[in-house]
Design an enzyme around this catalytic site. Structure first.
Site, short mmCIF file in Angstrom:
data_model
loop_
_atom_site.label_atom_id
_atom_site.label_comp_id
_atom_site.label_asym_id
_atom_site.label_seq_id
_atom_site.Cartn_x
_atom_site.Cartn_y
_atom_site.Cartn_z
N LYS A 156 -34.10 26.91 -1.04
CA LYS A 156 -34.34 26.20 -2.20
C LYS A 156 -33.33 24.92 -2.29
O LYS A 156 -32.38 24.93 -1.78
CB LYS A 156 -34.38 26.77 -3.59
CG LYS A 156 -34.91 26.36 -4.64
CD LYS A 156 -36.41 27.06 -4.75
CE LYS A 156 -37.34 26.30 -5.96
NZ LYS A 156 -38.47 27.14 -5.95
N ASP A 176 -41.31 21.30 -6.37
CA ASP A 176 -40.96 22.20 -7.51
C ASP A 176 -40.94 21.23 -8.73
O ASP A 176 -41.41 20.45 -8.56
CB ASP A 176 -39.69 23.10 -7.30
CG ASP A 176 -39.23 24.13 -8.44
OD1 ASP A 176 -39.91 25.07 -7.89
OD2 ASP A 176 -38.64 23.92 -9.29
N1 GLU Z 1 -41.25 25.81 -5.60
C1 GLU Z 1 -42.60 26.89 -5.61
C2 GLU Z 1 -41.93 28.14 -5.93
O1 GLU Z 1 -40.97 28.07 -6.92
C3 GLU Z 1 -43.41 26.70 -4.31
C4 GLU Z 1 -42.51 26.77 -2.96
C5 GLU Z 1 -43.05 26.42 -1.52
O2 GLU Z 1 -44.43 26.02 -1.79
O3 GLU Z 1 -42.39 26.43 -0.64
O4 GLU Z 1 -42.24 29.04 -5.43
#
Ligand code: GLU
Length: 451
Positions: A131, A171
């Site tokens: 992340k 996100d």
């Molecule tokens: N931010 C999204 C999550 O919390 C998607 C992450 C992604 O698609 O890599 O899962």
């Protein structure tokens, strides 16, 4: 069992000591560790202190923190902080979104990255957990300012990512516009048209159909599965949905497709209740086209809608709830209100939106509770499908992606449900999702040696 509880408690205390002032990370770790005691009792190889599996799992493989200088439209220079936490790559390249929000710090990114490990494992699609993000606040910034910020952010980030290494996506605060600017800068610096380095791209240049919808659609499908086990369906039910970003909008859309009536949406200033049900075309116009506030929706909608600036959205009576805004937005008092209003199911569209006390109260009251790791995994699952399409240089139809998404959500529900049964906590999707995700990652880590 007592031994494994003591060991987990000691691990938790040590993790909190070594990572001070990261409350969200502590909360995410505690919630997972609390549910692992039965697995440790049944599978002692996971708990063997000599192997230090949990110690390794809770320590990111790599943490990158960097300066992001950028110039606003008046020529003034700002300095933000950028992060990428590459948490675990036992199952595949690091995968997870970027969050641009003033609340972002290393503890928030670590909580999100830690959750992502298990969520991604549950999809079964061969993606590790990571992340990133920044404390940059996009609100009130012009397109040109957002572009310059994204370019500066990628000028550092590009050296750490790649289709086989680490694949960021969106996100909170990062959507199609930002992914476009980030991708453009990556392409320029590296001189590579490497589609698989970012997901959430535009439909005409490597993006997957249904990716914008996937998290919200998936969260509703997960709720439908939970209700089905209980012999119920969403048809005819009223819903309270928080947030008004991508997750909330497509939660509302799927609820309406399945015959439910979503009554609310919100932003950081307040919430809207619409007695006739949300007019999605108007909400999309206000949020996606004009980038406005939900209060503007209420002003334009007419007498059925009212805007509440100082209250709790969870006070609105409904049959099902979809917290889809941000972490810790639904607390113990809110849970009591939902329970007294007869709530049947709660499905987490956001990451960790429900406080531990609220989760406990909802579960004790017999409410079907879908934790984010399972319920909102549809977004990252379709990101993994975007990577597959990019690798094969093809684009699947929306219908195909939607069918794949529905199948993945059904199987995540099934594995969480069956795992909870197997470990003696039937109906506990928190335990089921944590244990099932943990087993997949732990087995891969054990097989791959001390890394
Ligand atoms: N931010 C999204 C999550 O919390 C998607 C992450 C992604 O698609 O890599 O899962």
């Amino acid at each position: 069992m007592k031994d494994s509880k003591d060991r987990l408690e000691a691990l938790r205390a040590e993790i909190e000591r070594r990572n001070p002032a990261q409350p969200e990370f502590h909360q995410a770790v505690r919630e997972v560790l609390e549910t692992l005691a039965p697995v440790f009792a049944a599978r002692p190889e996971y708990a063997d202190p000599a192997v230090a599996l949990v110690e390794r799992l809770t320590e990111p493989e790599r943490q990158i923190v960097f300066r992001v200088p950028w110039q606003d439209d008046r020529g003034r220079v700002h300095v933000n902080r950028g992060y990428r936490v590459e948490f675990n790559s036992a199952l595949g390249p690091y995968k997870g979104g970027l969050r641009f929000h003033p609340s972002v710090d290393i503890g928030v990114v670590k909580f999100l990255g830690f959750e992502q490990i298990f969520k991604n494992a549950l999809t079964g699609l061969g993606i590790g957990g990571g992340k990133g993000g920044s404390d940059f606040d996009p609100r009130g910034r012009s397109d040109a300012e957002v572009m310059r910020f994204c370019q500066s952010f990628m000028t550092e980030l590009h050296r750490h990512i790649g289709e086989h290494t680490d694949v960021p996506a969106g996100d909170i605060g990062v959507g199609g516009r930002e992914i476009g600017y980030l991708f453009g800068q990556y392409r320029r610096i590296t001189n590579r048209w490497e589609a698989g380095v970012l997901t959430g791209k535009g439909a005409g240049w490597g993006g997957s159909a249904i990716r914008p919808q996937a998290t919200g659609y998936g969260s509703v499908l997960f709720a439908a599965e939970m209700l089905k086990v209980r012999g119920e369906s969403l048809d005819g039910l009223s819903a309270v949905v928080s947030g008004s970003g991508n997750v909330a909008l497509y939660t509302i859309e799927k609820l309406q497709q399945l015959g439910a009536n979503p009554l609310t949406c919100s932003d950081s200033h307040g919430y809207v209740v619409d007695d006739k049900g949300i007019d999605l075309a108007l909400l999309k116009q206000v949020k996606e086209v004009e980038r406005g506030r939900v209060s503007e929706y209420a002003q334009r909608r007419g007498s059925s809608a009212r805007y509440v600036s100082d209250g709790r959205i969870w006070d609105v009576p409904a049959d099902v709830a979809f917290p889809s805004a941000t972490q810790n937005e639904l607390d113990g008092q809110d849970a009591r209100t939902l329970i007294s209003n007869g709530i049947k199911a709660v499905s987490e569209g956001a990451n960790m939106p429900t406080t531990p006390q609220a989760v406990r109260l909802l579960q004790e009251a017999g409410v079907a509770f879908g934790p984010g790791k399972a319920a909102n995994a549809g977004g990252v699952a379709v990101s993994a499908l975007e990577m597959s399409q990019n690798a094969a240089r093809i684009a699947w139809s929306a219908q195909r992606v939607e069918e794949e998404l529905a199948g993945i959500m059904r199987s995540i529900h099934a594995v969480a449900y069956e795992t909870a049964e197997r470990y003696g906590t039937p109906g506990d999707y928190v335990a089921g999702a944590n244990i099932a995700g943990f087993e997949r990652v732990a087995d891969a880590m054990l097989a791959q040696g001390v890394i």
